[in-house]
Design a protein around this motif. Structure first.
Motif, short mmCIF file in Angstrom:
data_model
loop_
_atom_site.label_atom_id
_atom_site.label_comp_id
_atom_site.label_asym_id
_atom_site.label_seq_id
_atom_site.Cartn_x
_atom_site.Cartn_y
_atom_site.Cartn_z
N ILE A 1 -43.69 15.24 20.68
CA ILE A 1 -42.85 15.21 19.49
C ILE A 1 -41.37 15.19 19.87
O ILE A 1 -40.56 14.51 19.22
CB ILE A 1 -43.20 16.39 18.57
N THR A 2 -41.01 15.87 20.94
CA THR A 2 -39.63 15.80 21.41
C THR A 2 -39.27 14.37 21.79
O THR A 2 -38.17 13.88 21.48
CB THR A 2 -39.43 16.73 22.62
N SER A 3 -40.20 13.67 22.42
CA SER A 3 -39.95 12.27 22.77
C SER A 3 -39.84 11.39 21.52
O SER A 3 -39.00 10.48 21.47
CB SER A 3 -41.05 11.74 23.69
N PHE A 4 -40.67 11.64 20.52
CA PHE A 4 -40.53 10.93 19.24
C PHE A 4 -39.13 11.13 18.67
O PHE A 4 -38.46 10.17 18.26
CB PHE A 4 -41.54 11.44 18.21
N ASP A 5 -38.69 12.39 18.63
CA ASP A 5 -37.40 12.71 18.03
C ASP A 5 -36.25 12.07 18.80
O ASP A 5 -35.30 11.54 18.21
CB ASP A 5 -37.21 14.22 17.96
N LEU A 6 -36.32 12.12 20.12
CA LEU A 6 -35.26 11.52 20.93
C LEU A 6 -35.20 10.02 20.72
O LEU A 6 -34.11 9.44 20.60
CB LEU A 6 -35.50 11.84 22.41
N PHE A 7 -36.35 9.37 20.65
CA PHE A 7 -36.36 7.92 20.45
C PHE A 7 -35.77 7.55 19.09
O PHE A 7 -35.00 6.59 18.98
CB PHE A 7 -37.78 7.38 20.58
N GLU A 8 -36.10 8.31 18.06
CA GLU A 8 -35.53 8.02 16.75
C GLU A 8 -34.01 8.19 16.76
O GLU A 8 -33.29 7.39 16.15
CB GLU A 8 -36.17 8.93 15.69
N GLU A 9 -33.52 9.20 17.45
CA GLU A 9 -32.08 9.38 17.54
C GLU A 9 -31.43 8.23 18.32
O GLU A 9 -30.35 7.74 17.95
CB GLU A 9 -31.76 10.72 18.20
N ILE B 1 -36.85 -1.86 25.71
CA ILE B 1 -37.13 -2.97 24.81
C ILE B 1 -36.25 -2.89 23.57
O ILE B 1 -35.83 -3.91 23.00
CB ILE B 1 -38.63 -3.02 24.45
N SER B 2 -35.90 -1.67 23.15
CA SER B 2 -34.98 -1.51 22.02
C SER B 2 -33.58 -1.98 22.39
O SER B 2 -32.90 -2.63 21.60
CB SER B 2 -34.94 -0.04 21.57
N ALA B 3 -33.15 -1.63 23.60
CA ALA B 3 -31.83 -2.07 24.06
C ALA B 3 -31.77 -3.59 24.20
O ALA B 3 -30.75 -4.22 23.89
CB ALA B 3 -31.50 -1.41 25.39
N LEU B 4 -32.87 -4.19 24.66
CA LEU B 4 -32.94 -5.65 24.76
C LEU B 4 -32.76 -6.28 23.39
O LEU B 4 -31.98 -7.24 23.21
CB LEU B 4 -34.27 -6.07 25.36
N ALA B 5 -33.47 -5.75 22.39
CA ALA B 5 -33.35 -6.28 21.03
C ALA B 5 -31.92 -6.09 20.50
O ALA B 5 -31.32 -7.04 19.96
CB ALA B 5 -34.35 -5.60 20.10
N ALA B 6 -31.38 -4.90 20.66
CA ALA B 6 -30.04 -4.62 20.14
C ALA B 6 -28.99 -5.53 20.77
O ALA B 6 -28.07 -5.98 20.09
CB ALA B 6 -29.68 -3.15 20.40
N ALA B 7 -29.13 -5.83 22.06
CA ALA B 7 -28.16 -6.69 22.74
C ALA B 7 -28.12 -8.08 22.14
O ALA B 7 -27.09 -8.77 22.18
CB ALA B 7 -28.49 -6.77 24.23
N HIS B 8 -29.24 -8.51 21.54
CA HIS B 8 -29.33 -9.87 20.98
C HIS B 8 -29.05 -9.93 19.48
O HIS B 8 -29.02 -11.02 18.90
CB HIS B 8 -30.70 -10.46 21.26
N TYR B 9 -28.87 -8.78 18.83
CA TYR B 9 -28.66 -8.80 17.38
C TYR B 9 -27.49 -9.70 16.96
O TYR B 9 -27.64 -10.53 16.05
CB TYR B 9 -28.43 -7.37 16.87
N LEU C 1 -38.21 2.16 9.25
CA LEU C 1 -38.85 2.75 10.43
C LEU C 1 -38.07 2.35 11.68
O LEU C 1 -37.57 1.23 11.77
CB LEU C 1 -40.30 2.29 10.54
N HIS C 2 -38.01 3.24 12.63
CA HIS C 2 -37.16 3.00 13.80
C HIS C 2 -37.66 1.84 14.66
O HIS C 2 -36.86 1.11 15.25
CB HIS C 2 -37.04 4.29 14.61
N LEU C 3 -38.97 1.63 14.73
CA LEU C 3 -39.49 0.51 15.51
C LEU C 3 -39.06 -0.84 14.94
O LEU C 3 -39.11 -1.85 15.65
CB LEU C 3 -41.01 0.57 15.58
N GLU C 4 -38.66 -0.86 13.70
CA GLU C 4 -38.26 -2.13 13.09
C GLU C 4 -36.99 -2.71 13.72
O GLU C 4 -36.72 -3.89 13.57
CB GLU C 4 -38.09 -1.95 11.58
N LEU C 5 -36.24 -1.89 14.43
CA LEU C 5 -35.10 -2.42 15.17
C LEU C 5 -35.54 -3.63 16.00
O LEU C 5 -34.84 -4.65 16.05
CB LEU C 5 -34.53 -1.35 16.11
N ILE C 6 -36.67 -3.51 16.66
CA ILE C 6 -37.17 -4.56 17.55
C ILE C 6 -37.75 -5.72 16.74
O ILE C 6 -37.35 -6.88 16.89
CB ILE C 6 -38.26 -4.00 18.49
#
Length: 395
Positions: free
Chosen positions: A30-38, A137-145, A324-329
């Protein structure tokens, strides 16, 4: 998802999650879930600035208005911009308000915080570095936004070009706890099936084989491998299918394995899947990308025997219109944006609510629909719990 319930400030996990799932939703996970959402929230804040949306929202504006003010391409920007604005509003970083015409508008309110995503990545590195592929993979997506929203490239080129292959391979691995949890939930759900249900399993969207590996490993751990007569893994990507075949062959599971190319948006027969030939259809994070969900469900229903079982693990939206946070990708992909919509049960592309999944399945020839764990019972306490397996029977 927080350890303490949003409903009463207590730890309600033992009361809300099945006992066999509790070990997988422990404090470390759950800590990893929370960190990823942040981390994703901070990336969204960065994108708000780099895509011109901060200036666009200097006064109240709708999503189309923000897109026009920022000079973005509407076709590619509508869904990502809607997500960015909704997510920032959910954090009270910008203001969301309804106009007299009922249209939702967004505007700057208080001074925006300056938050570095890399600080959160460093926390995750210290806490559990196995989760970092989700960050990559989130950073990859964000770099291309900026390029995607300005129409210079499309999302498929951005995410599945040469630079994306290794990040995707690492992301879809069972070595990544933030993805492996979906495979574990799916395997535990499938293990509830009867012996007749597992005589002939068809997996759609099998990717690199991590879902199949998790299922077969779990069945072996509980002494039920012998119940699986055959297992057919299908996948649209030739590269992924080849890797899945190699990954599974190396494990030498004690059941008959078959591999086939399959596009879930096309008829199944050319892939050698005969009507009424399978006892279970299985998938992890795939059904939500069907362009015509009704058509794909018809193919799945047709492949199943009478009363056959469907088990689909999905990222499930707890409430309608909640970002949802995964939608970033995935918001960058055409398959997310271009779904055939049905107001009653598919009002948007991508992730659906429990009610929408239930209505979709019941409208397309399935019965006894349930979600494991029970997201409806959980969501008021843990609205960030968005992983569930959808089970249903062929009517």
């Amino acid at each position: 998802m927080p350890i303490l319930s949003k409903r009463n400030g207590q730890d309600e996990r033992a009361a809300l999650f099945p006992p066999e799932l509790l070990a997988h939703f422990d404090d470390d996970m759950i800590t990893s879930f929370d960190l990823f959402e942040e981390y994703v929230s901070r990336l969204a804040l960065v994108l708000f600035r780099t895509t011109g949306l901060e200036a666009a929202c200097s006064s109240a504006t709708s999503v189309p208005g923000a897109i026009a003010r920022a000079g973005l391409v509407p076709e590619q920007a509508r869904l990502p911009v809607s997500w960015i604005l909704a997510l920032l509003a959910s954090r009270d970083w910008i203001v969301r308000e309804a106009g007299v015409d009922g249209e939702i508008r967004y505007r700057l309110g208080r001074t925006l915080p300056v938050l570095d995503p890399e600080e959160v990545r460093a926390e995750q590195q210290a806490h559990d570095p196995r989760c970092l592929p989700a960050y990559d993979i989130s950073a990859l997506a964000a770099a291309h936004y900026p390029d995607v929203l300005n129409g210079r490239i499309n999302g498929e080129q951005a995410l599945f070009g040469e630079a994306g292959i290794i990040p995707w391979v690492k992301y879809f691995s069972n070595d990544n706890p933030l993805y492996d949890i979906s495979n574990k939930v799916g395997a535990l759900a499938a293990a509830q099936a009867s012996a007749a249900d597992t005589e002939a399993i068809l997996e759609i969207g099998g990717g690199l084989g991590s879902g199949a590996i998790a299922l077969l490993d779990h069945f072996e751990s509980i002494g039920r491998t012998a119940r699986i007569g055959s297992y057919t893994l299908t996948e649209i990507s030739p590269l992924f299918l080849k890797r899945a075949q190699r990954n599974l062959a190396a494990r030498n599971p004690r059941c008959a394995l078959r591999f086939a190319a399959l596009d879930i948006n096309q008829p199944f027969a050319p892939a050698g899947i005969a009507p009424g030939s399978v006892s279970m259809v299985y998938g992890v994070n795939v059904l939500h990308v069907a362009r015509d969900l009704g058509k794909t469900l018809a193919e799945l229903r047709g492949a199943l025997r009478d009363h056959g079982l469907l088990v689909m693990t999905e990222c499930i939206r707890p409430f309608a219109n909640v970002p949802l946070h995964l939608e970033l990708i995935f918001n960058l992909l055409g398959s997310f944006r271009d779904a055939l919509l049905v107001p009653e049960w598919r009002p948007n592309g991508g992730f659906l609510t429990p009610e929408q999944w239930t209505a979709a399945l019941e409208a397309n020839g399935f019965r006894d629909v349930r979600i494991y764990p029970d997201i409806v019972a959980i969501r008021d306490a843990y609205p960030s719990c968005v992983i569930g397996a959808i089970l249903a029977r062929r009517s």
